[in-house]
Design an enzyme around this catalytic site. Structure first.
Site, PDB file in Angstrom:
ATOM      1  N   THR A  74       0.832  -1.209   0.000  1.00  0.00           N
ATOM      2  CA  THR A  74       0.000   0.000   0.000  1.00  0.00           C
ATOM      3  C   THR A  74       0.867   1.261   0.000  1.00  0.00           C
ATOM      4  O   THR A  74       0.619   2.194  -0.773  1.00  0.00           O
ATOM      5  CB  THR A  74      -0.949   0.002   1.221  1.00  0.00           C
ATOM      6  OG1 THR A  74      -1.774  -1.166   1.148  1.00  0.00           O
ATOM      7  CG2 THR A  74      -1.820   1.237   1.245  1.00  0.00           C
ATOM      8  N   ASN A 153      -6.021 -10.268  -6.985  1.00  0.00           N
ATOM      9  CA  ASN A 153      -6.061 -10.921  -5.680  1.00  0.00           C
ATOM     10  C   ASN A 153      -7.346 -11.718  -5.450  1.00  0.00           C
ATOM     11  O   ASN A 153      -7.350 -12.666  -4.692  1.00  0.00           O
ATOM     12  CB  ASN A 153      -5.875  -9.886  -4.560  1.00  0.00           C
ATOM     13  CG  ASN A 153      -6.714  -8.649  -4.773  1.00  0.00           C
ATOM     14  OD1 ASN A 153      -6.586  -7.955  -5.787  1.00  0.00           O
ATOM     15  ND2 ASN A 153      -7.601  -8.363  -3.842  1.00  0.00           N
ATOM     16  N   SER A 201       4.812  -7.083  -1.447  1.00  0.00           N
ATOM     17  CA  SER A 201       4.517  -7.103  -0.024  1.00  0.00           C
ATOM     18  C   SER A 201       5.035  -8.403   0.579  1.00  0.00           C
ATOM     19  O   SER A 201       4.774  -9.479   0.053  1.00  0.00           O
ATOM     20  CB  SER A 201       3.002  -6.993   0.190  1.00  0.00           C
ATOM     21  OG  SER A 201       2.721  -7.023   1.573  1.00  0.00           O
ATOM     22  N   ALA A 202       5.753  -8.296   1.693  1.00  0.00           N
ATOM     23  CA  ALA A 202       6.365  -9.491   2.298  1.00  0.00           C
ATOM     24  C   ALA A 202       5.328 -10.487   2.803  1.00  0.00           C
ATOM     25  O   ALA A 202       5.499 -11.693   2.665  1.00  0.00           O
ATOM     26  CB  ALA A 202       7.287  -9.077   3.452  1.00  0.00           C
ATOM     27  N   CYS A 328     -14.460  -6.829   3.244  1.00  0.00           N
ATOM     28  CA  CYS A 328     -14.810  -6.129   4.465  1.00  0.00           C
ATOM     29  C   CYS A 328     -13.926  -4.904   4.596  1.00  0.00           C
ATOM     30  O   CYS A 328     -12.773  -4.988   4.971  1.00  0.00           O
ATOM     31  CB  CYS A 328     -14.618  -7.038   5.668  1.00  0.00           C
ATOM     32  SG  CYS A 328     -15.207  -6.323   7.185  1.00  0.00           S
TER      33      CYS A 328
HETATM   34  C1  LIG Z   1      -2.437  -7.318  -0.266  1.00  0.00           C
HETATM   35  C2  LIG Z   1      -2.396  -6.518  -1.508  1.00  0.00           C
HETATM   36  C3  LIG Z   1      -2.027  -5.169  -1.473  1.00  0.00           C
HETATM   37  C4  LIG Z   1      -1.712  -4.443  -0.182  1.00  0.00           C
HETATM   38  O1  LIG Z   1      -0.561  -4.939   0.398  1.00  0.00           O
HETATM   39  P1  LIG Z   1      -0.103  -4.479   1.886  1.00  0.00           P
HETATM   40  O2  LIG Z   1       1.319  -4.842   1.973  1.00  0.00           O
HETATM   41  O3  LIG Z   1      -0.962  -5.288   2.810  1.00  0.00           O
HETATM   42  O4  LIG Z   1      -0.331  -3.033   1.999  1.00  0.00           O
HETATM   43  C5  LIG Z   1      -1.975  -4.494  -2.667  1.00  0.00           C
HETATM   44  N1  LIG Z   1      -2.252  -5.095  -3.828  1.00  0.00           N
HETATM   45  C6  LIG Z   1      -2.612  -6.397  -3.908  1.00  0.00           C
HETATM   46  C7  LIG Z   1      -2.916  -7.011  -5.236  1.00  0.00           C
HETATM   47  C8  LIG Z   1      -2.706  -7.145  -2.745  1.00  0.00           C
HETATM   48  O5  LIG Z   1      -3.082  -8.420  -2.816  1.00  0.00           O
END
Ligand SMILES: *Cc1c(COP(=O)(O)O)cnc(C)c1O
Length: 395
Positions: A74, A153, A201-202, A328
């Site tokens: 994010t 996602n 994202s880790a 949610c």
């Molecule tokens: C989870 C996700 C995010 C956000 O990631 P964070 O590290 O939790 O902020 C952004 N884009 C996609 C496609 C995601 O699956």
């Protein structure tokens, strides 16, 4: 909790035990500040961060100089989109994205619209695919950025990223790609795919929450993103603040494991996913899989159980962790914007559930779901007036 079958790996993944091992010493003996390189404690921390930078870069075919650590995808999205918007105003204020992007991208785009940006939200077809011709037609002389995700996602649908990259390059528009779901599951290569900026994202790839990265291409003309967080000059002045050394070291290890196990993980995930889909669709009438005609991630299955409510299915199967077709957001449930963009009617959005497998799932997890679900669904449907109407041909 011990008996929970976790099939919500697209929301977050458990930490890989090997990742935890790498992380622990940076909480205790190696607690130094990565900026305090005048002593050994700091240098140890700094070395861990640089190792992690190389490992994260390797996962996406980048070089370590192109990786900036952030607090997650994010933040990386905010940094990229806001940064590009503010830095390229001389060229224009037009951004192209898609209706099925993650909320993080969509929300930053609506924020930028309030500041004066013109944003095109490309539509998708019933299988979640964009048309390249739509993208091409949307590019204008004042277009500064194309922001399209690698893989979705909710459905796992994969965009034609290499084609998008090529088009963006031809038309001299920057290309930002949210690869948060794709990285670690399929081969992501910023050079092959001609990606200018990309976020990771880790915690979506068996690392800890609260850490991520922004890749910014350095190979050609320097891309300007400015900075969101001023102070301290860390990360080449792009992101101030003391680095979260344990989490970054862990992120590096997680990326390294993903890179090394990509092929075996891919095969295992796809096998489990295909078994689940095959067995559920043959055992249950009136089900369909969202995005099944598109290229998809190997681990994700978004299934619509028609004439039912996904929430009700989840309540009746508390031993299995899934995600519903409604996200949610701050307590209020809204129907999935992704399935809505694919043209699903509201009832089918409510009836859809996401199953997302991970490295630590096994055949017995699929077996358990296949054991519970068909029987439960016929019970729920037997009690449902809507199902009765459907059976009598009135729906
Ligand atoms: C989870 C996700 C995010 C956000 O990631 P964070 O590290 O939790 O902020 C952004 N884009 C996609 C496609 C995601 O699956």
């Amino acid at each position: 909790m011990t008996s929970l079958i976790y099939l919500d790996n697209n929301a977050t993944t458990p930490l890989d035990p090997g990742v935890l091992d790498v992380m622990m010493p940076y909480f205790t003996t190696h607690f130094g500040n990565a900026s305090s390189i005048s002593h050994r404690a700091g240098r140890l921390a700094s070395a861990a961060v640089e190792t992690a930078r190389t490992e994260v870069a390797a996962l996406i075919g980048a070089s370590e100089k192109e990786i900036t650590f952030t607090s997650g995808a994010t933040e990386a999205i905010n940094m990229a989109l806001k940064g590009i918007y503010h830095s390229y105003q001389r060229k224009g204020k037009h951004i192209i994205t898609c209706q099925t992007e993650h909320r993080a991208v969509l929300d930053v785009c609506s924020h930028l619209q309030k500041l004066g940006a013109a944003v095109t939200f490309l539509p998708v077809d019933s299988q979640g695919r964009i048309q390249l011709s739509d993208l091409e037609a949307a590019i204008r002389p004042d277009t500064i950025l194309i922001a399209l995700m690698y893989a979705n996602n909710e459905t796992g649908v994969i965009h034609p990223v290499a084609d998008i990259g090529r088009l963006a390059k031809e038309r001299d528009v920057l290309f930002f790609c949210d690869a948060t779901q794709a990285a670690g599951k399929i081969k992501v290569d910023v050079v092959r795919d001609e990606i200018d900026l990309l976020c990771l994202s880790a915690h979506k790839l068996y690392g800890p929450k609260g850490t991520g990265a922004l890749y910014i291409k350095r190979k050609s003309r320097r891309i300007q993103t400015g900075t969101l967080l001023h102070g301290g000059g860390q990360e080449n002045g792009l992101r101030g603040g003391t680095l979260n050394v344990p989490a970054i070291a862990a992120f590096g290890k997680a990326a390294d494991i993903c890179r090394q196990t990509l092929d075996t993980d891919h095969r295992q995930l796809r096998t489990l996913r295909d078994q689940l889909e095959q067995q559920l669709t043959s055992a249950i009438p009136e089900v369909y899989i969202n995005g099944t005609e598109s290229p998809r991630l190997p681990n994700t299955s978004n299934i619509c159980f028609r004439y039912l409510n996904g929430e009700e299915i989840m309540v009746n199967m508390p031993s299995v962790a899934l995600a519903a077709g409604s996200a949610c957001a701050s307590g209020k449930r809204e129907p999935s914007h992704v399935l809505h963009a694919m043209g699903l009617p509201a009832e089918d959005i409510k009836a859809s559930l996401r199953f997302s497998f991970g490295r630590f799932n096994s055949q017995s997890d699929v077996g358990e779901v296949v054991n519970i679900l068909p029987e439960m669904i016929s019970r729920l449907r037997a009690a449902s007036p809507v199902w009765q109407l459907h059976k009598e041909g009135l729906l």
